[in-house]
Design a protein around this motif. Structure first.
Motif, PDB file in Angstrom:
ATOM      1  N   LEU A  97      -5.350 -13.466 -17.853  1.00 19.08           N
ATOM      2  CA  LEU A  97      -5.315 -14.915 -17.703  1.00 19.08           C
ATOM      3  C   LEU A  97      -6.696 -15.536 -17.892  1.00 19.08           C
ATOM      4  CD1 LEU A  97      -2.924 -15.057 -14.633  1.00 19.08           C
ATOM      5  CD2 LEU A  97      -2.381 -15.824 -16.959  1.00 19.08           C
ATOM      6  N   LEU A  98      -7.705 -14.875 -17.346  1.00 22.54           N
ATOM      7  CA  LEU A  98      -9.074 -15.368 -17.497  1.00 22.54           C
ATOM      8  C   LEU A  98      -9.503 -15.332 -18.963  1.00 22.54           C
ATOM      9  CD1 LEU A  98     -11.721 -16.400 -16.341  1.00 22.54           C
ATOM     10  CD2 LEU A  98     -12.307 -14.036 -15.746  1.00 22.54           C
ATOM     11  N   GLY A  99      -9.187 -14.260 -19.668  1.00 25.35           N
ATOM     12  CA  GLY A  99      -9.527 -14.166 -21.080  1.00 25.35           C
ATOM     13  C   GLY A  99      -8.869 -15.267 -21.906  1.00 25.35           C
ATOM     14  N   LEU A 100      -7.601 -15.530 -21.621  1.00 23.27           N
ATOM     15  CA  LEU A 100      -6.905 -16.613 -22.321  1.00 23.27           C
ATOM     16  C   LEU A 100      -7.504 -17.972 -21.965  1.00 23.27           C
ATOM     17  CD1 LEU A 100      -3.234 -15.331 -21.954  1.00 23.27           C
ATOM     18  CD2 LEU A 100      -4.620 -15.380 -24.054  1.00 23.27           C
ATOM     19  N   ALA A 101      -7.875 -18.157 -20.699  1.00 17.09           N
ATOM     20  CA  ALA A 101      -8.513 -19.411 -20.279  1.00 17.09           C
ATOM     21  C   ALA A 101      -9.829 -19.624 -21.016  1.00 17.09           C
ATOM     22  CB  ALA A 101      -8.739 -19.412 -18.765  1.00 17.09           C
ATOM     23  N   ILE A 102     -10.585 -18.546 -21.203  1.00 11.65           N
ATOM     24  CA  ILE A 102     -11.862 -18.643 -21.919  1.00 11.65           C
ATOM     25  C   ILE A 102     -11.620 -19.009 -23.383  1.00 11.65           C
ATOM     26  CG2 ILE A 102     -13.827 -17.291 -22.773  1.00 11.65           C
ATOM     27  CD1 ILE A 102     -13.662 -15.745 -20.039  1.00 11.65           C
ATOM     28  N   ALA A 103     -10.638 -18.371 -24.006  1.00 11.94           N
ATOM     29  CA  ALA A 103     -10.329 -18.670 -25.417  1.00 11.94           C
ATOM     30  C   ALA A 103      -9.910 -20.132 -25.578  1.00 11.94           C
ATOM     31  CB  ALA A 103      -9.238 -17.737 -25.923  1.00 11.94           C
ATOM     32  N   LEU A 104      -9.121 -20.631 -24.640  1.00 12.06           N
ATOM     33  CA  LEU A 104      -8.682 -22.026 -24.715  1.00 12.06           C
ATOM     34  C   LEU A 104      -9.827 -22.991 -24.423  1.00 12.06           C
ATOM     35  CD1 LEU A 104      -5.218 -21.549 -23.045  1.00 12.06           C
ATOM     36  CD2 LEU A 104      -5.621 -22.344 -25.385  1.00 12.06           C
ATOM     37  N   GLU A 105     -10.724 -22.601 -23.534  1.00 10.90           N
ATOM     38  CA  GLU A 105     -11.899 -23.444 -23.263  1.00 10.90           C
ATOM     39  C   GLU A 105     -12.780 -23.526 -24.499  1.00 10.90           C
ATOM     40  OE1 GLU A 105     -16.043 -24.277 -22.075  1.00 10.90           O
ATOM     41  OE2 GLU A 105     -15.318 -22.284 -22.613  1.00 10.90           O
ATOM     42  N   LEU A 106     -12.965 -22.410 -25.176  1.00 14.07           N
ATOM     43  CA  LEU A 106     -13.724 -22.402 -26.430  1.00 14.07           C
ATOM     44  C   LEU A 106     -13.050 -23.308 -27.456  1.00 14.07           C
ATOM     45  CD1 LEU A 106     -15.937 -21.238 -28.316  1.00 14.07           C
ATOM     46  CD2 LEU A 106     -14.350 -19.379 -28.816  1.00 14.07           C
ATOM     47  N   LEU A 109      -4.598 -21.872 -16.762  1.00 12.35           N
ATOM     48  CA  LEU A 109      -4.711 -20.420 -16.725  1.00 12.35           C
ATOM     49  C   LEU A 109      -5.833 -19.969 -15.794  1.00 12.35           C
ATOM     50  CD1 LEU A 109      -4.041 -19.504 -20.452  1.00 12.35           C
ATOM     51  CD2 LEU A 109      -2.504 -19.255 -18.497  1.00 12.35           C
ATOM     52  N   LEU A 110      -6.904 -20.742 -15.732  1.00 12.23           N
ATOM     53  CA  LEU A 110      -7.990 -20.444 -14.801  1.00 12.23           C
ATOM     54  C   LEU A 110      -7.469 -20.485 -13.364  1.00 12.23           C
ATOM     55  CD1 LEU A 110     -11.099 -19.944 -14.950  1.00 12.23           C
ATOM     56  CD2 LEU A 110     -11.365 -22.371 -14.507  1.00 12.23           C
ATOM     57  N   ASN A 111      -6.635 -21.457 -13.077  1.00 16.59           N
ATOM     58  CA  ASN A 111      -6.042 -21.572 -11.750  1.00 16.59           C
ATOM     59  C   ASN A 111      -5.173 -20.353 -11.438  1.00 16.59           C
ATOM     60  OD1 ASN A 111      -5.271 -22.695  -9.305  1.00 16.59           O
ATOM     61  ND2 ASN A 111      -3.626 -23.885 -10.219  1.00 16.59           N
ATOM     62  N   PHE A 112      -4.375 -19.916 -12.384  1.00 12.64           N
ATOM     63  CA  PHE A 112      -3.544 -18.732 -12.162  1.00 12.64           C
ATOM     64  C   PHE A 112      -4.397 -17.473 -12.004  1.00 12.64           C
ATOM     65  CE2 PHE A 112      -0.035 -21.182 -14.336  1.00 12.64           C
ATOM     66  CZ  PHE A 112       0.708 -21.361 -13.181  1.00 12.64           C
ATOM     67  N   ALA A 113      -5.491 -17.381 -12.751  1.00  8.89           N
ATOM     68  CA  ALA A 113      -6.382 -16.218 -12.633  1.00  8.89           C
ATOM     69  C   ALA A 113      -6.956 -16.110 -11.225  1.00  8.89           C
ATOM     70  CB  ALA A 113      -7.511 -16.301 -13.662  1.00  8.89           C
ATOM     71  N   LEU A 114      -7.149 -17.261 -10.576  1.00  8.97           N
ATOM     72  CA  LEU A 114      -7.681 -17.265  -9.214  1.00  8.97           C
ATOM     73  C   LEU A 114      -6.717 -16.636  -8.213  1.00  8.97           C
ATOM     74  CD1 LEU A 114      -9.351 -20.777  -9.127  1.00  8.97           C
ATOM     75  CD2 LEU A 114     -10.495 -18.549  -9.134  1.00  8.97           C
ATOM     76  N   GLY A 115      -5.465 -16.495  -8.579  1.00  5.92           N
ATOM     77  CA  GLY A 115      -4.514 -15.804  -7.723  1.00  5.92           C
ATOM     78  C   GLY A 115      -4.726 -14.301  -7.703  1.00  5.92           C
ATOM     79  N   TYR A 116      -5.509 -13.792  -8.653  1.00  8.40           N
ATOM     80  CA  TYR A 116      -5.725 -12.352  -8.779  1.00  8.40           C
ATOM     81  C   TYR A 116      -7.176 -11.922  -8.561  1.00  8.40           C
ATOM     82  CZ  TYR A 116      -1.168 -12.494 -11.060  1.00  8.40           C
ATOM     83  OH  TYR A 116       0.160 -12.685 -11.338  1.00  8.40           O
ATOM     84  N   LEU A 117      -8.114 -12.823  -8.847  1.00  8.42           N
ATOM     85  CA  LEU A 117      -9.534 -12.476  -8.824  1.00  8.42           C
ATOM     86  C   LEU A 117     -10.305 -13.450  -7.936  1.00  8.42           C
ATOM     87  CD1 LEU A 117      -9.881 -11.993 -12.696  1.00  8.42           C
ATOM     88  CD2 LEU A 117      -9.727 -10.163 -10.996  1.00  8.42           C
ATOM     89  N   GLU A 118     -11.471 -13.034  -7.500  1.00  6.67           N
ATOM     90  CA  GLU A 118     -12.338 -13.862  -6.651  1.00  6.67           C
ATOM     91  C   GLU A 118     -12.848 -15.075  -7.421  1.00  6.67           C
ATOM     92  OE1 GLU A 118     -12.993 -13.234  -3.440  1.00  6.67           O
ATOM     93  OE2 GLU A 118     -11.771 -11.408  -3.479  1.00  6.67           O
ATOM     94  N   VAL A 119     -12.940 -16.210  -6.742  1.00  5.47           N
ATOM     95  CA  VAL A 119     -13.366 -17.445  -7.386  1.00  5.47           C
ATOM     96  C   VAL A 119     -14.778 -17.328  -7.955  1.00  5.47           C
ATOM     97  CG1 VAL A 119     -14.208 -18.582  -5.275  1.00  5.47           C
ATOM     98  CG2 VAL A 119     -13.400 -19.960  -7.205  1.00  5.47           C
ATOM     99  N   SER A 120     -15.690 -16.663  -7.237  1.00  7.21           N
ATOM    100  CA  SER A 120     -17.066 -16.542  -7.743  1.00  7.21           C
ATOM    101  C   SER A 120     -17.097 -15.766  -9.062  1.00  7.21           C
ATOM    102  CB  SER A 120     -17.958 -15.868  -6.703  1.00  7.21           C
ATOM    103  OG  SER A 120     -17.462 -14.582  -6.379  1.00  7.21           O
TER     104      SER A 120
END
Length: 113
Positions: free
Chosen positions: A11-20, A51-62
């Motif tokens: 999810l984080l990787g997809l969020a990064i691609a979409l942010e780019l 997607l960044l929000n969903f990634a926060l359900g799995y990984l630490e916010v920092s």
């Protein structure tokens, strides 16, 4: 936090691609004078934050925010160079290296806990 760090990273990787994509669209929108890139910018950023929000359900916010912003900075600098012909002086490459080292270091420190 739920289990499944792999899903968080995906999810984080997809969020990064979409942010780019959103940032490239912002540049292509030419200050909102071009409709299609302007609309795409909002769509890409909205999807990225979702997607960044969903990634926060799995990984630490920092970790999530540091990786998202750090990798995004590096990728947009590379895109600026290759897509838009922007200059990347040696000093910029040095500081991009510092960002990469920081993201890697943060990831290592998070994995150690």
């Amino acid at each position: 936090m739920r289990g499944g760090n792999g899903m968080g990273w995906l999810l984080l990787g997809l969020a990064i691609a979409l942010e780019l994509s959103g940032t490239v669209s912002m540049k292509l929108s030419e200050s909102f004078t071009r409709v299609v890139p302007s609309v795409l910018m909002f769509l890409f950023y909205g999807a990225s934050f979702t997607l960044l929000n969903f990634a926060l359900g799995y990984l630490e916010v920092s970790l999530v925010y540091a990786v998202w912003s750090g990798v995004g900075i590096v990728l947009i600098a590379i895109a600026g160079y290759f897509v838009f012909g922007e200059k990347l002086p040696m000093s910029s490459l040095l500081w991009i290296g510092v960002i990469v080292a920081g993201v890697i270091g943060l990831n290592i420190s998070q994995n150690g806990h």
